[in-house]
Structure formats: structure tokens, C-alpha cells
Design an enzyme around this catalytic site. Structure first.
Site, PDB file in Angstrom:
ATOM      1  N   GLN A  65       5.855  13.487   4.015  1.00 18.14           N
ATOM      2  CA  GLN A  65       7.052  13.047   4.726  1.00 18.14           C
ATOM      3  C   GLN A  65       8.292  13.047   3.835  1.00 18.14           C
ATOM      4  OE1 GLN A  65       5.076   9.051   5.125  1.00 18.14           O
ATOM      5  NE2 GLN A  65       7.188   8.319   5.017  1.00 18.14           N
ATOM      6  N   CYS A  71       6.536   7.975   8.564  1.00 21.77           N
ATOM      7  CA  CYS A  71       5.088   7.873   8.393  1.00 21.77           C
ATOM      8  C   CYS A  71       4.359   7.767   9.726  1.00 21.77           C
ATOM      9  CB  CYS A  71       4.752   6.681   7.502  1.00 21.77           C
ATOM     10  SG  CYS A  71       5.345   5.097   8.130  1.00 21.77           S
ATOM     11  N   HIS A 364       3.747   0.549   7.222  1.00 25.41           N
ATOM     12  CA  HIS A 364       3.382   1.953   7.014  1.00 25.41           C
ATOM     13  C   HIS A 364       2.239   2.335   7.943  1.00 25.41           C
ATOM     14  CE1 HIS A 364       3.259   5.708   4.857  1.00 25.41           C
ATOM     15  NE2 HIS A 364       2.052   5.516   4.358  1.00 25.41           N
ATOM     16  N   ASN A 386      -3.062   9.853   3.908  1.00 34.46           N
ATOM     17  CA  ASN A 386      -1.676   9.446   3.818  1.00 34.46           C
ATOM     18  C   ASN A 386      -0.771  10.651   4.059  1.00 34.46           C
ATOM     19  OD1 ASN A 386       0.529   7.782   3.417  1.00 34.46           O
ATOM     20  ND2 ASN A 386      -0.058   7.128   1.376  1.00 34.46           N
TER      21      ASN A 386
END
Length: 447
Positions: A65, A71, A364, A386
Site C-alpha cells: 500500500q 490497508c 489496521h 499484510n
């Protein structure tokens, strides 16, 4: 009479107290040179939690990102691309995050201006208006907000609307859009105070939205209405000409997003378990479905997430990633940082107290791509995809201990078929509306 100020005598006492423990000087020297987390990192934690899982899903390359707070969008698109990859038997595939960013900013702008029109009689210095203008359209978001975007606009492959300088580093465009929206809010409220009709205000709003659209096109490029999809697969070459983003979603992603619901764990006294909740003035698509949560005990979130992964599907989730985590090693564990020894103090708040006193909330969003189950079928660590690129964590993946899940996990999104019958009935309740500033109104936006 007791002193209310810090006196020189107090300072002398503080210094003497500090000097009585010689390890304080050692800790001071280490932290001044290296930083708190670097010194507090517990190297034994990485030895104890390994990147091996009894259940692990296969995903494409880790996404990035970059300098944006997208996110929640990256995590959701990672769940969607998983469907495309498995449908077409692809090793890797990525959907355009710039495309969904464009429409999220556009829709949030409209949602904000509609909220301003709805609150014209509120005082400018009141808490509600102050809250609305504090962040009219930041990068953050929620699952239901993502679902609203996709159901309305569809999705496109990344090469159809690739990243731009402004999408990879959103601070500039978000800042200038925010400046215009605050100006527009002032214009609308001032016109109302001067006697403008709602019809006149809405005409002004239409002109304002044209400005927002123009700024987005200049920064991100014009979003495609139709495009050609061509990709080589192990089963042959796919060529789909003149397809729309909405048709692409239906044909190649093929997910009924209305079935995916948000389970939260908020163990505060004002939010009983088994009830549904929404948050006032939280959303992006004005005509879309509102954000809705079902609050359940933490073990219920785990059970639903595991059930979905056992069926071969990843799980979107929201957590407070910055707490007790090590970015370089990709570890989220309550013992990852030995802050208690470093500072010679204990941190005693529980999860509910941290929520009530602003010490923790969802910051997040990421994706569960696996879990390790012990001999009794209980989870002890979770595999996390992630969106910070391959250099964060281990090849872009993190480990979350089950104990960390208990303390800092707030939300998982699953197909409602993985709920119990009792939970599905609870989901049908009319949601309780929370205040706009409630911690459950937080948006995942950490970069």
C-alpha cells in the site's frame, strides 16, 4: 495545603529515585542510542513462534500500500483476488487499488456533504460538526464501506488502472480534498444561515462534486467504463473484450458480498454481547448499506474465522497492529516487547479499559491466510498476510499469537453461513446506533 505544581524539591526526589536503580542508566543509554522498541524487543519470541501452520492457504505475491492508509482496501482486494486466482488457476494476480480509491474518495466526499446538509442546525463549535470536519475523507475504511463500493462500481485488474504518484502517497490529494470539503461545508452552512433554500444548497453541492471529481481525475486518472481483459492461464488464453468493471466482478470474482458480515469483540459495559451495532455518520456510499457489527465473545470470532479458512477462504480482519508488535520480524505477541522490565513498571489495563480510555482501537486491516491448531484443535498462532510489501515481516507475512488475538483483535469478516443459528438470529436485530466518536467507529488506515 498540598502542592499542585512540580517543585524543585520534587525534581530532586525524582532524580534521586531514578539514580537508586543502576539499571536505569543502562536502559537510558541503550534507548537513547537505539530507540525504545529496538531495546525492548524480546529475541526469544521469534524463536518461540515459527512460520509453520497446520492450515495455510496459497496466495499470490504480497501487495504494498506504500505511503497510503488503504490497508482495509488492500486487505479486501486481496480476498477478492484470491477468488480470481483460484478460478483461473493463476500463480499471481492483483486488482486495482487505485480504482477503488477513486470511487471511495468520490463517495466519501458526497457522504460528507450530505452529512453537512443533514446537520445545518447544529452549532459550528459543537462536538458533532467538529467531528465531521476533523476528517471528511481520510484513507481509512471498513468492510461494509468496501462492499458498497464494489457492489456499485465493480473492480478492475491492476494494469487497467495502475497506481499513480498520488495513489501511492495519498497525503497530498487527501489534504487538498479535505481543504476543499471544509471550504464547501462552510459555504453550505453560511448560505443556509443567510436564507438559502435546500434546492439552492443542493445545486451548490452538485457544483462542488464536479470539482471533487475533477481533482480526482487529475490525481488518479479517469476510471475505466469498459476494458479488455486478457490473461494467459494454464488452461488457455482468456480474452474478454469490452467488459465492464461490474461484469468483471460478477464473472471472475463471483462473491456475494451481502453474505459477508462483521463480527466484533468489544467487551465494554455499554456493548452487550449478542447485539448488533452501527455508528452514526459512518460510511461512504450514501445509498449503500450502513456499517453493521455483531458483538460476540472473542472465541466466537476465532471459531468463525477458522471455519471459513477450513473451507479454503481467507478472512479479512481489523486489529490494533501497533501494540506489542515487531515490524521487522513480523511478530504480534504480548511478549514481543519487554517494556515492563525496560521501564520497571506494569501496564495493567484490560481490553475493555483500553477501549474506554482511548488506549486501543482498530487501526489496521489485514488477511488471515492460515492458522496453527494444536492437538485439541485450538489455535495457538495465526498466519497474517499484510500489505506493507515483502520486506515487512517475513516475505510480507506476520505471525499473530493467539494471546495477542485475545487482546488486540477487534473485527473479523466472514460469510454468515459460518455463524451458529443463535448468532444468525442475533444478526437480524435492529442495530443500536453508537455515537460517531465511539471507538468502534474507527477506520483501518495504518500505513
Amino acid at each position: 495545603m498540598m502542592n499542585t505544581n512540580i517543585s524543585l524539591e520534587n525534581l530532586n526526589q525524582f532524580e534521586q529515585g531514578f539514580d537508586t536503580n543502576p539499571t536505569n542508566a543502562l536502559a537510558m543509554n541503550a534507548v537513547v542510542s537505539n530507540g525504545i522498541n529496538a531495546v525492548a524487543t524480546n529475541y526469544q519470541t521469534e524463536r518461540r513462534v515459527t512460520h509453520e501452520f497446520s492450515l495455510s492457504l496459497k496466495q499470490g505475491k504480497v501487495t504494498n500500500q506504500k505511503k497510503s492508509g488503504r490497508c482495509w482496501m488492500f486487505a479486501a482486494l486481496n480476498c477478492l483476488r484470491f477468488q480470481v486466482m483460484h478460478k483461473l488457476n493463476l500463480e499471481n494476480f492483483e486488482l486495482s487499488q487505485s480504482y477503488t480509491l477513486f470511487y471511495d474518495k468520490l463517495e466519501k466526499s458526497n457522504y460528507f456533504l450530505e452529512s453537512i446538509l443533514e446537520t445545518l442546525d447544529e452549532p459550528s463549535n459543537g462536538r458533532l460538526i467538529s467531528h465531521l470536519v476533523s476528517a471528511p475523507l481520510n484513507d481509512g475504511g471498513q468492510w461494509d464501506m468496501f462492499a458498497n463500493l464494489v457492489e456499485k462500481y465493480g473492480v478492475v485488474p491492476k494494469e487497467v488502472m495502475p497506481e499513480t504518484a498520488a495513489s501511492s502517497s495519498t497525503r497530498e490529494i487527501t489534504g487538498y480534498l479535505t481543504e476543499k470539503l471544509r471550504e464547501f461545508a462552510c459555504t453550505l452552512r453560511t448560505a443556509y444561515q443567510n436564507g438559502a433554500s435546500m434546492e439552492e444548497l443542493r445545486a451548490k453541492k452538485d457544483d462542488m462534486m464536479q470539482t471533487i471529481y475533477n481533482m480526482l481525475c487529475i490525481s488518479l486518472g479517469k476510471p475505466p467504463v469498459k476494458f479488455d481483459f486478457e490473461v494467459k492461464t494454464p488452461n488457455g488464453f482468456v480474452r474478454d473484450l469490452g467488459i465492464t468493471p461490474q461484469s468483471f466482478f460478477k464473472k471472475y470474482v463471483d462473491m456475494d458480498l451481502s453474505r459477508y458480515i462483521s463480527l466484533i469483540n468489544a467487551p465494554t459495559s455499554d456493548k452487550p454481547y449478542g447485539k448488533t451495532y452501527t455508528v452514526a455518520f459512518l460510511g461512504n456510499v450514501a445509498e449503500g448499506r450502513p456499517v453493521k457489527y455483531l458483538n460476540l465473545p472473542i472465541e466466537d470470532l476465532k471459531a468463525a474465522a477458522i471455519a471459513q479458512m477450513k473451507d479454503g477462504l481467507p478472512v479479512w480482519f481489523g486489529c490494533d497492529v501497533g501494540k506489542r508488535s515487531v515490524r521487522d520480524g513480523g511478530v504480534m505477541d504480548l511478549n514481543a516487547l519487554d517494556l515492563e522490565t525496560l521501564f520497571n513498571t506494569e501496564f495493567t489495563m484490560d481490553k475493555a479499559q483500553r477501549l474506554d480510555y482511548g488506549q486501543s482501537l482498530m487501526t489496521h486491516a489485514m488477511v488471515f491466510q492460515g492458522v496453527n491448531l494444536d492437538d485439541n484443535g485450538k489455535p495457538n498462532r495465526w498466519r497474517v498476510e499484510n500489505s506493507w510489501g515483502k520486506d515487512a515481516g517475513v516475505d510480507g507475512y506476520y505471525i499473530m499469537s493467539d494471546a495477542w488475538f485475545d487482546e488486540y483483535m477487534y473485527q473479523v469478516v466472514v460469510d454468515k453461513k459460518y455463524l451458529t443459528e443463535e448468532q444468525r438470529k442475533a444478526l437480524e436485530q435492529e442495530p443500536i446506533t453508537l455515537q460517531p466518536w465511539d471507538p468502534m467507529g474507527s477506520l483501518a488506515s495504518v500505513r
